[in-house]
Design a protein around this motif. Structure first.
Motif, PDB file in Angstrom:
ATOM      1  N   ARG A  27       0.834  -1.218   0.000  1.00 57.98           N
ATOM      2  CA  ARG A  27       0.000   0.000   0.000  1.00 57.98           C
ATOM      3  C   ARG A  27       0.863   1.261   0.000  1.00 57.98           C
ATOM      4  N   ASP A  28       1.975   1.222   0.744  1.00 54.28           N
ATOM      5  CA  ASP A  28       2.835   2.398   0.896  1.00 54.28           C
ATOM      6  C   ASP A  28       3.976   2.455  -0.120  1.00 54.28           C
ATOM      7  N   GLY A  29       4.018   1.487  -1.045  1.00 50.70           N
ATOM      8  CA  GLY A  29       4.995   1.533  -2.131  1.00 50.70           C
ATOM      9  C   GLY A  29       6.362   0.968  -1.824  1.00 50.70           C
ATOM     10  N   PHE A  30       6.515   0.277  -0.702  1.00 49.51           N
ATOM     11  CA  PHE A  30       7.815  -0.314  -0.351  1.00 49.51           C
ATOM     12  C   PHE A  30       7.977  -1.714  -0.933  1.00 49.51           C
ATOM     13  N   ALA A  31       6.864  -2.352  -1.285  1.00 52.60           N
ATOM     14  CA  ALA A  31       6.891  -3.698  -1.862  1.00 52.60           C
ATOM     15  C   ALA A  31       5.765  -3.792  -2.889  1.00 52.60           C
ATOM     16  N   LYS A  32       5.889  -4.781  -3.752  1.00 51.93           N
ATOM     17  CA  LYS A  32       4.852  -5.046  -4.759  1.00 51.93           C
ATOM     18  C   LYS A  32       4.424  -6.492  -4.597  1.00 51.93           C
ATOM     19  N   ILE A  33       3.130  -6.704  -4.375  1.00 47.78           N
ATOM     20  CA  ILE A  33       2.602  -8.057  -4.232  1.00 47.78           C
ATOM     21  C   ILE A  33       1.969  -8.475  -5.544  1.00 47.78           C
ATOM     22  N   THR A  34       2.381  -9.637  -6.019  1.00 46.52           N
ATOM     23  CA  THR A  34       1.799 -10.225  -7.219  1.00 46.52           C
ATOM     24  C   THR A  34       1.098 -11.514  -6.793  1.00 46.52           C
ATOM     25  N   PRO A  35      -0.212 -11.650  -7.071  1.00 43.26           N
ATOM     26  CA  PRO A  35      -0.928 -12.862  -6.669  1.00 43.26           C
ATOM     27  C   PRO A  35      -0.237 -14.138  -7.163  1.00 43.26           C
ATOM     28  N   ARG A  36      -0.148 -15.106  -6.278  1.00 41.61           N
ATOM     29  CA  ARG A  36       0.467 -16.422  -6.498  1.00 41.61           C
ATOM     30  C   ARG A  36       1.976 -16.369  -6.738  1.00 41.61           C
ATOM     31  N   HIS A  37       2.595 -15.187  -6.616  1.00 42.88           N
ATOM     32  CA  HIS A  37       4.045 -15.084  -6.752  1.00 42.88           C
ATOM     33  C   HIS A  37       4.713 -14.469  -5.534  1.00 42.88           C
ATOM     34  N   GLY A  38       3.959 -13.751  -4.731  1.00 50.69           N
ATOM     35  CA  GLY A  38       4.490 -13.190  -3.501  1.00 50.69           C
ATOM     36  C   GLY A  38       4.865 -11.727  -3.621  1.00 50.69           C
ATOM     37  N   ALA A  39       5.625 -11.281  -2.630  1.00 50.17           N
ATOM     38  CA  ALA A  39       5.999  -9.864  -2.528  1.00 50.17           C
ATOM     39  C   ALA A  39       7.469  -9.678  -2.883  1.00 50.17           C
ATOM     40  N   VAL A  40       7.750  -8.515  -3.504  1.00 55.78           N
ATOM     41  CA  VAL A  40       9.108  -8.142  -3.901  1.00 55.78           C
ATOM     42  C   VAL A  40       9.327  -6.708  -3.475  1.00 55.78           C
ATOM     43  N   VAL A  41      10.542  -6.407  -3.002  1.00 52.78           N
ATOM     44  CA  VAL A  41      10.901  -5.044  -2.599  1.00 52.78           C
ATOM     45  C   VAL A  41      10.941  -4.170  -3.849  1.00 52.78           C
ATOM     46  N   THR A  42      10.361  -2.970  -3.758  1.00 51.99           N
ATOM     47  CA  THR A  42      10.375  -2.035  -4.875  1.00 51.99           C
ATOM     48  C   THR A  42      11.535  -1.047  -4.725  1.00 51.99           C
ATOM     49  N   ASP A  43      11.824  -0.319  -5.811  1.00 52.88           N
ATOM     50  CA  ASP A  43      12.800   0.771  -5.743  1.00 52.88           C
ATOM     51  C   ASP A  43      12.159   1.919  -4.987  1.00 52.88           C
ATOM     52  N   ILE A  44      12.902   2.498  -4.054  1.00 57.18           N
ATOM     53  CA  ILE A  44      12.355   3.661  -3.330  1.00 57.18           C
ATOM     54  C   ILE A  44      13.189   4.893  -3.625  1.00 57.18           C
TER      55      ILE A  44
END
Length: 90
Positions: free
Chosen positions: A73-90
């Motif tokens: 929600r706050d842009g620190f990670a990106k969740i993709t259904p059935r693949h999980g969460a990944v850290v985003t560029d900040i």
């Protein structure tokens, strides 16, 4: 009014609503992961493995999932259904 405290070696800040009130577990996990992302301990593009993180933090996966949703929600990670969460560029 903000209060700073240390959790697992990470400085964390929280909004104080009521004196003596402690943040929820999901909020504590969110703060720990957010600080690790900001400090570069969790690099952009790094997958956030639920099982590994829950074991490392000594918590169940439910509050971790809630914290990951907050990070998304706050842009620190990106969740993709059935693949999980990944850290985003900040």
């Amino acid at each position: 009014m903000k209060n700073t405290y240390i959790k697992d070696g990470y400085a964390m800040q929280r909004q104080i609503l009521n004196p003596g009130e402690t943040p929820s577990l999901k909020q504590q996990v969110y703060e720990i992961l957010r600080v690790r992302i900001i400090n570069g301990d969790l690099a952009p593009g790094e997958k956030l493995h639920e099982k590994t993180l829950s074991t490392e933090l000594g918590i169940s996966r439910a509050p971790l999932r809630e914290a990951l949703n907050m990070l998304d929600r706050d842009g620190f990670a990106k969740i993709t259904p059935r693949h999980g969460a990944v850290v985003t560029d900040i």
